[in-house]
Design a protein around this motif. Structure first.
Motif, short mmCIF file in Angstrom:
data_model
loop_
_atom_site.label_atom_id
_atom_site.label_comp_id
_atom_site.label_asym_id
_atom_site.label_seq_id
_atom_site.Cartn_x
_atom_site.Cartn_y
_atom_site.Cartn_z
N ARG A 15 -11.02 -16.14 -1.64
CA ARG A 15 -10.29 -15.21 -1.79
C ARG A 15 -11.06 -14.10 -2.27
NH1 ARG A 15 -6.08 -19.20 -2.74
NH2 ARG A 15 -4.25 -18.28 -1.65
N LEU A 16 -10.49 -12.68 -2.28
CA LEU A 16 -11.20 -11.42 -2.74
C LEU A 16 -12.38 -11.07 -2.05
CD1 LEU A 16 -10.53 -12.00 -6.72
CD2 LEU A 16 -9.04 -10.91 -4.75
N THR A 18 -14.88 -9.22 0.52
CA THR A 18 -15.00 -7.85 1.11
C THR A 18 -15.80 -7.63 2.26
OG1 THR A 18 -16.44 -7.37 -0.69
CG2 THR A 18 -14.46 -6.85 -1.30
N ILE A 24 -9.40 -6.13 0.79
CA ILE A 24 -9.60 -7.28 0.27
C ILE A 24 -9.09 -8.47 1.13
CG2 ILE A 24 -8.95 -8.77 -1.67
CD1 ILE A 24 -9.07 -6.08 -3.57
N THR A 26 -8.50 -12.59 2.33
CA THR A 26 -8.63 -14.06 2.27
C THR A 26 -9.38 -14.59 3.47
OG1 THR A 26 -6.79 -14.05 0.77
CG2 THR A 26 -7.33 -16.09 1.89
N ASP A 122 -1.27 -14.01 -1.07
CA ASP A 122 -2.27 -12.90 -1.30
C ASP A 122 -1.65 -11.76 -0.63
OD1 ASP A 122 -3.81 -14.84 -2.52
OD2 ASP A 122 -4.98 -15.10 -1.01
N TYR A 125 -2.44 -8.00 -2.62
CA TYR A 125 -3.72 -7.78 -2.38
C TYR A 125 -4.18 -6.82 -1.08
CZ TYR A 125 -4.94 -10.69 -6.31
OH TYR A 125 -4.99 -11.02 -7.63
N LYS A 128 -2.11 -3.61 -0.89
CA LYS A 128 -2.99 -2.57 -1.59
C LYS A 128 -4.30 -1.77 -1.22
CE LYS A 128 -0.84 -2.49 -6.15
NZ LYS A 128 -0.71 -3.46 -7.22
N SER A 129 -4.83 -2.91 -0.52
CA SER A 129 -6.40 -2.66 -0.23
C SER A 129 -6.79 -2.32 1.24
CB SER A 129 -7.41 -3.77 -0.65
OG SER A 129 -6.80 -5.10 0.22
#
Ligand code: SF4
Ligand code: SF4
Length: 326
Positions: A15-16, A18, A24, A26, A122, A125, A128-129
């Motif tokens: 996860r998270l 980049t 962001i 997965t 997720d 995330y 938003k990203s």
């Protein structure tokens, strides 16, 4: 079997992340690879079957794993737990019984339904990203039927999908998957077919043909699809100017206007412990980080090779004489 119940073997869910696409993400690492690169940073991803490993730092030497193993594949020699990999069936019982997670089973079965639900946790995330899910490996396309179900369902949910591939697979796998993929991360390691075979056990003909096909699909797609090429820069292997020049000429000849990014990824030697835990020798264990000057020269070669210079990027840690840079 009902499609959602199709099963695949997943090595890890990260996860998270980049580095595997925009925003962001997965990243799902699937088990099993169609190449056998001498420098592989994830040797645990190469065999399709689950494998067991012992994490010494977590062990309290209770001996439960040895008693649990019906195959008598485990034996302590002093403070070292030896795994007889010819006897081990990868059943995972020692891992289930170990009180401290010192025995780890690498590779777990998931149904497509389970994996999709796990990814959807997720969603916030991603939204938003500008991120999403990346299917990686090993070689994700070795489990085409499984990831087809996963990618299709996630795309229907509006999730941005990336596919990270080495390209060594039947073209039909790409035909099936590409309608549900927004970004392809394609490894192009070595342009010389003889050297490619020497480093990876396979020539690169199928990889290059599949890459041309992916480029054609992206060029003719109604939807915005992107292609990133990634070249690992390995000391004494792929780090020649001739290789970078050759890859650049291939991109400019067959993929003009299609590639958004060509990334030169500097070798790192952080995976030595993984080889030790799997009782494997690593050809590159003595190799140092690439020097920053070599990476600069290769980046300049790439920018002058005929591609749009703006697509070329360099990444990874390098060394400058006696110091290290990131
Ligand atoms: S995975 Fe199964 S066969 Fe292998 S060591 Fe553990 S208990 Fe024994
Ligand atoms: S069960 Fe776990 S903690 Fe106990 S000896 Fe085996 S690996 Fe070590």
């Amino acid at each position: 079997m009902h499609r959602e119940k199709r099963e695949g073997i997943v090595l890890e869910i990260q996860r998270l992340s980049t580095e595997d696409g925009p925003g962001i993400r997965t990243t799902v690492f699937l088990k099993g690879c169609s190449l056998n690169c001498t420098w592989c940073h994830n040797p645990e991803s190469i065999p399709f079957v689950p494998q067991i490993q012992w994490i010494e730092a977590n062990c309290i030497y209770c001996g439960i794993c040895v008693q649990t193993c019906a195959e008598s594949a485990l034996k302590f020699q002093g403070e070292n737990l030896k795994i007889d990999r010819l006897l081990c069936t990868g059943c995972g019982k020692c891992s289930e019984e170990c009180p401290t997670r010192a025995m780890e089973l690498l590779g777990k079965k998931w149904t497509a339904h389970e994996l999709v639900n796990e990814m959807l946790k997720d969603r916030a995330y991603f939204e938003k990203s500008g991120g999403g899910v990346t299917l990686s490996g090993g070689e994700a396309l070795l489990q085409t039927d499984f990831i087809y179900e996963v990618a299709k369902r996630l795309k229907e949910e509006g999730i941005h999908m990336a596919l990270d591939t080495c390209g060594q697979c039947p073209q039909d796998s790409f035909k099936l998957l590409l309608p549900y993929i927004d970004l392809v991360l394609y490894d192009l390691k070595e342009i010389d077919p003889v050297k490619h075979k020497e480093y990876t056990s396979f020539s690169n003909e199928q990889i290059l043909e599949n890459l041309k096909y992916v480029g054609t699909v992206i060029k003719n797609s109604d939807h915005v699809k992107k292609l990133w090429i990634r070249t690992p820069i390995i000391p004494d292997a792929t780090d020649s100017e001739g290789n970078i020049q050759g890859i650049g000429e291939f991109i400019s000849t067959y993929l003009s206007g299609v590639v958004d990014r060509w990334e030169l990824c500097a070798f790192n030697n952080l995976c030595q412990d993984k080889y030790l835990r799997l009782d494997l020798d690593w050809l590159h264990k003595e190799a140092e980080l690439l020097s920053s000057s070599i990476l600069e020269i290769l980046t300049a070669t790439a920018r002058n090779s005929g591609v749009d210079p703006l697509i070329v990027q360099a990444s990874g840690s390098t060394k400058k004489e006696n110091s290290y840079e990131v």
